[in-house]
Design a protein around this motif. Structure first.
Motif, PDB file in Angstrom:
ATOM      1  N   LYS A 148      15.481  37.952  42.503  1.00  0.00           N
ATOM      2  CA  LYS A 148      16.215  38.822  41.573  1.00  0.00           C
ATOM      3  C   LYS A 148      15.721  40.252  41.793  1.00  0.00           C
ATOM      4  O   LYS A 148      16.494  41.183  41.886  1.00  0.00           O
ATOM      5  CB  LYS A 148      15.959  38.395  40.132  1.00  0.00           C
ATOM      6  N   TRP A 172       9.000  32.675  36.784  1.00  0.00           N
ATOM      7  CA  TRP A 172      10.232  31.879  36.834  1.00  0.00           C
ATOM      8  C   TRP A 172       9.889  30.379  36.863  1.00  0.00           C
ATOM      9  O   TRP A 172      10.484  29.587  36.121  1.00  0.00           O
ATOM     10  CB  TRP A 172      11.084  32.254  38.060  1.00  0.00           C
ATOM     11  N   ARG A 176      11.160  27.656  34.250  1.00  0.00           N
ATOM     12  CA  ARG A 176      11.963  26.535  34.757  1.00  0.00           C
ATOM     13  C   ARG A 176      11.278  25.209  34.380  1.00  0.00           C
ATOM     14  O   ARG A 176      11.909  24.267  33.942  1.00  0.00           O
ATOM     15  CB  ARG A 176      12.120  26.690  36.266  1.00  0.00           C
ATOM     16  N   PHE A 183      16.704  18.813  29.707  1.00  0.00           N
ATOM     17  CA  PHE A 183      18.008  18.474  30.257  1.00  0.00           C
ATOM     18  C   PHE A 183      17.988  17.091  30.889  1.00  0.00           C
ATOM     19  O   PHE A 183      18.798  16.770  31.737  1.00  0.00           O
ATOM     20  CB  PHE A 183      18.437  19.558  31.266  1.00  0.00           C
ATOM     21  N   ALA A 360      22.396  31.698  28.397  1.00  0.00           N
ATOM     22  CA  ALA A 360      22.736  30.646  29.349  1.00  0.00           C
ATOM     23  C   ALA A 360      23.673  29.626  28.735  1.00  0.00           C
ATOM     24  O   ALA A 360      24.681  29.251  29.326  1.00  0.00           O
ATOM     25  CB  ALA A 360      21.464  29.956  29.814  1.00  0.00           C
ATOM     26  N   THR A 364      28.558  31.012  28.355  1.00  0.00           N
ATOM     27  CA  THR A 364      29.213  30.325  29.469  1.00  0.00           C
ATOM     28  C   THR A 364      30.133  29.219  28.954  1.00  0.00           C
ATOM     29  O   THR A 364      31.297  29.132  29.350  1.00  0.00           O
ATOM     30  CB  THR A 364      28.150  29.690  30.378  1.00  0.00           C
ATOM     31  N   ASN A 365      29.595  28.401  28.060  1.00  0.00           N
ATOM     32  CA  ASN A 365      30.380  27.286  27.541  1.00  0.00           C
ATOM     33  C   ASN A 365      31.552  27.767  26.709  1.00  0.00           C
ATOM     34  O   ASN A 365      32.632  27.182  26.736  1.00  0.00           O
ATOM     35  CB  ASN A 365      29.506  26.391  26.670  1.00  0.00           C
ATOM     36  N   ASN A 428      27.132  37.702  41.028  1.00  0.00           N
ATOM     37  CA  ASN A 428      25.690  37.605  40.868  1.00  0.00           C
ATOM     38  C   ASN A 428      24.975  38.558  41.820  1.00  0.00           C
ATOM     39  O   ASN A 428      25.561  38.970  42.817  1.00  0.00           O
ATOM     40  CB  ASN A 428      25.258  36.165  41.141  1.00  0.00           C
ATOM     41  N   ARG A 430      21.240  39.629  43.930  1.00  0.00           N
ATOM     42  CA  ARG A 430      19.897  39.310  44.404  1.00  0.00           C
ATOM     43  C   ARG A 430      19.413  40.476  45.275  1.00  0.00           C
ATOM     44  O   ARG A 430      20.159  41.421  45.533  1.00  0.00           O
ATOM     45  CB  ARG A 430      19.900  38.032  45.269  1.00  0.00           C
ATOM     46  N   PRO A 502      30.546  27.124  40.523  1.00  0.00           N
ATOM     47  CA  PRO A 502      30.501  27.749  39.201  1.00  0.00           C
ATOM     48  C   PRO A 502      29.092  27.760  38.609  1.00  0.00           C
ATOM     49  O   PRO A 502      28.784  28.590  37.768  1.00  0.00           O
ATOM     50  CB  PRO A 502      31.429  26.868  38.359  1.00  0.00           C
ATOM     51  N   PHE A 503      28.250  26.828  39.046  1.00  0.00           N
ATOM     52  CA  PHE A 503      26.891  26.749  38.498  1.00  0.00           C
ATOM     53  C   PHE A 503      25.852  27.237  39.500  1.00  0.00           C
ATOM     54  O   PHE A 503      24.660  26.985  39.341  1.00  0.00           O
ATOM     55  CB  PHE A 503      26.564  25.301  38.105  1.00  0.00           C
ATOM     56  N   ASN A 504      26.278  27.935  40.539  1.00  0.00           N
ATOM     57  CA  ASN A 504      25.392  28.291  41.658  1.00  0.00           C
ATOM     58  C   ASN A 504      24.852  27.016  42.313  1.00  0.00           C
ATOM     59  O   ASN A 504      25.371  25.922  42.086  1.00  0.00           O
ATOM     60  CB  ASN A 504      24.244  29.198  41.224  1.00  0.00           C
ATOM     61  N   ARG A 508      17.563  27.464  41.890  1.00  0.00           N
ATOM     62  CA  ARG A 508      17.845  28.181  40.636  1.00  0.00           C
ATOM     63  C   ARG A 508      19.185  27.778  40.051  1.00  0.00           C
ATOM     64  O   ARG A 508      19.731  28.466  39.186  1.00  0.00           O
ATOM     65  CB  ARG A 508      17.859  29.691  40.889  1.00  0.00           C
ATOM     66  N   CYS A 510      22.044  26.182  37.838  1.00  0.00           N
ATOM     67  CA  CYS A 510      22.127  26.040  36.387  1.00  0.00           C
ATOM     68  C   CYS A 510      21.482  24.735  35.922  1.00  0.00           C
ATOM     69  O   CYS A 510      21.768  23.669  36.461  1.00  0.00           O
ATOM     70  CB  CYS A 510      23.594  26.048  35.981  1.00  0.00           C
TER      71      CYS A 510
END
Ligand code: HEM
Length: 581
Positions: A148, A172, A176, A183, A360, A364-365, A428, A430, A502-504, A508, A510
């Motif tokens: 990033k 990070w 993470r 999840f 996050a 998005t949702n 996005n 970087r 859509p979620f990369n 990293r 989602c």
């Protein structure tokens, strides 16, 4: 405390002063100072500043070319712009953000230069790509070659602080690692939260439609996802669904600003902060100069902190009152925030982590749901086919289980097609750490060189609409392309899954992708059991949010960090039981 702009100015001041001071010194050293007319002496000293800048720019161009030659590669073509500092390119970026069809300027440059080009603003390179192989390299195969980076952190610092979206390396990994356990299948398969909040959202929807007014579906979806996210992640339902929902402006029924609930004020301020932070990108590296007096992001953040801090403090308090043996034994029952509090008591880290999770998991949702409704409103055939799938599976009132959610093939295709056309995170950023190589865009060409420490942008939205990747009908909304029985699926997506991101992807990727699908699926099942028709309500859409373009989307979708509809998404729906509403 100095403003962000003044701090930036102080940082670059030595660089700016170096050429005039050294020229003045040189002129004195060679004895010209006494011989020159004083104003001329000052003029020559200051002329060295633009000359010095030109030299620095030429030197860095030379270094980039040398790096590319060494790697037997080529640099991406540069967007032609003869104005100083590429002002035209900068204006095009700002104008597109404020008035245009999302990414239209980028699409035009991609048509002219190919899928990768150098979007240079204020002498700073930014390699922009829509090529799946390049995006794969950034996110996955050369993950360690990109970060990033400090630019991103500086630009988004006042908004995202030290949260997961805004950090690299060890910090990070810490975020993470702390977030991942939340999840697991065990945790996300509990659908009670979806059921509770979607019941409430649908009750509010029905109420509003029965009153005869249109509803801003985006607003409803964002309340639903806020209540769900705060409940799921922090163990607190902030009850934003209990507020008065907005009415169409012309109805004059809206409550005054002063009556906003804390949750409403949070949503408004946070969205304003997101817009201000993402606006900075459009000005290239000199954006801090526009914030000499005040940080345009921070000015919205006190309302945001007023909302988040009590949630964080309550979690710290809960943790303090927990016996040590309780802490060890009930990890499974802890919320994300309670778990985090056991690892750090640093209020800044806790607040930032909380906010990042909200960004996050909520925006998005909420956009996925809103864009799904837009797609269904504009494609009644898809709506009717989707209802058939839902009613066949659960009848008009049945409730899906966790396993059921994944068995709805057409619904999954509808969500995928929605995220293909309108990915919630459309673009996005970087930065390359070292010089990197990207695959050539056509066979027989040389690879592409991304010089070290260069900004890189990629847009999945533009990639998702490329006709060479998705077929000649890539501009058309058609969920069938995601069904494995469809020949487009076999031809395009199956052999090259990286064209849909859509979620990369990569390390990293989602963390909440499954939650995203499940939540949207659950909500749409419940909604479409109750509703048989959906139509846009252009009369309720605020006039300033009606797009000026023709023949494309009828509502104005745009993006700060995430996508959203300017002015909301106003719709009417017809209840399946035939009652008005
Ligand atoms: C439709 C729904 C969603 C979409 C399209 C989406 C998309 C994305 C994307 C593109 C990223 C990468 C951002 C970047 O690299 O800068 C991301 C990261 C992330 N997402 Fe999602 N997301 C969704 C839902 C969620 C949900 C519901 C949660 C959690 C409740 C979540 C948690 C995260 C987290 C924690 C990250 C950061 C990952 C990292 O940097 O390691 N997402 N998401």
């Amino acid at each position: 405390m100095l403003s962000i702009g003044v701090r930036y100015l102080l940082r670059i001041l030595p660089i700016l002063l170096l050429p005039p001071i050294s020229t003045a010194y040189l002129l004195s050293a060679i004895g010209l100072r006494e011989r020159l007319y004083a104003p001329l002496y000052v003029f020559i000293s200051f002329l060295s500043l633009p000359c010095g800048l030109v030299l620095i720019v030429q030197w860095s161009d030379y270094c980039d070319k040398r790096q590319a030659r060494k790697l037997d590669a080529v640099l991406p073509p540069r967007v032609k712009d003869s104005t100083i500092g590429s002002r035209n390119t900068m204006h095009s970026m700002i104008d597109n953000f404020q008035n245009g069809y999302f990414g239209e300027n980028l699409t035009e440059w991609a048509r002219l230069y190919g899928p990768v080009f150098n979007l240079r603003i204020m002498f700073e390179n930014r390699m922009f790509t829509t090529e799946p192989e390049h995006i794969k390299s950034i996110l996955s195969t050369n993950f360690n070659g990109f970060e990033k980076g400090s630019h991103f952190r500086f630009q988004f610092g006042s908004l995202l602080g030290t949260g997961i979206f805004n950090v690299d390396d060890e910090l990070w990994k810490f975020h993470r690692g702390i977030s991942r356990p939340f999840f697991t299948k065990e945790r996300i398969s509990n659908l009670q939260g979806y059921a509770r909040h979607s019941d409430r959202a649908l009750a509010r929807l029905t109420e509003r439609l029965q009153s005869g007014y249109a509803i801003d579906f985006q607003d409803l979806a964002s309340r639903y996802t806020l209540d769900w996210a705060t409940d799921f992640l922090f163990g607190v339902n902030v009850g934003s669904l209990e507020s008065i929902l907005p009415y169409p402006a012309a109805s004059r029924m809206n409550a005054p600003q002063s009556m906003l609930t804390p949750a409403d004020a949070f949503v408004q301020s946070f969205s304003a902060a997101e817009t201000a932070a993402s606006m900075r990108t459009r000005f290239g590296p000199v954006w801090p100069l526009l914030e000499l007096r005040r940080d345009k992001v921070k000015q919205h953040m006190s309302v945001v902190y007023d909302f988040v801090d009590p949630i964080v403090r309550a979690a710290v308090e809960r943790n303090r009152n927990r016996e040590p043996e309780q802490k060890a034994s009930n990890e499974e029952e802890l919320t994300f925030l309670d778990y985090l509090v056991q690892h750090t008591q640093d209020m800044t880290i806790l607040r930032d982590a909380t906010l990042n999770m909200l960004v996050a998991g909520r925006d998005t949702n909420s956009f996925l749901l809103s864009a799904s409704i837009y797609g269904l409103a504009e494609n009644p055939y898809v709506l009717s086919r989707l209802r058939t799938e839902i009613l066949d599976a659960f009848g008009p009132t049945g409730t899906p289980t966790f396993q059921d959610l994944r068995a709805l093939k057409y619904l999954r295709a509808v969500l995928n097609e929605t995220m293909r056309m309108w990915p919630p995170v459309p673009i996005n950023i970087r930065k390359s750490k070292e010089a990197a190589l990207w695959a050539p865009v056509a066979p027989g060409q040389k690879p592409i060189c991304v010089p070290a420490r260069t900004k890189v942008s990629f847009s999945v939205l533009l990639m998702h609409r490329r006709k060479d990747l998705w077929g000649p009908d890539a501009d058309k909304y058609d969920p069938d392309r995601f069904l494995d029985t469809d020949e487009r699926y076999t031809k395009y997506l199956a052999p090259n899954p990286y064209i849909f991101l859509p979620f990369n992807g990569g390390p990293r990727m989602c963390l909440g992708s499954e939650v995203g699908y499940d939540q949207a699926t659950f909500f749409l099942v419940k909604l479409l059991q109750a509703v048989s028709e959906i139509a846009l309500a252009p009369d309720a859409q605020p006039p300033e949010s009606v797009p000026t373009w023709k023949g494309r989307e009828k509502v104005w979708f745009t993006s700060h960090i995430n996508m959203y509809y300017k002015g909301g998404l106003w719709v009417r729906m017809k209840r399946a039981d035939g009652m008005e509403g």
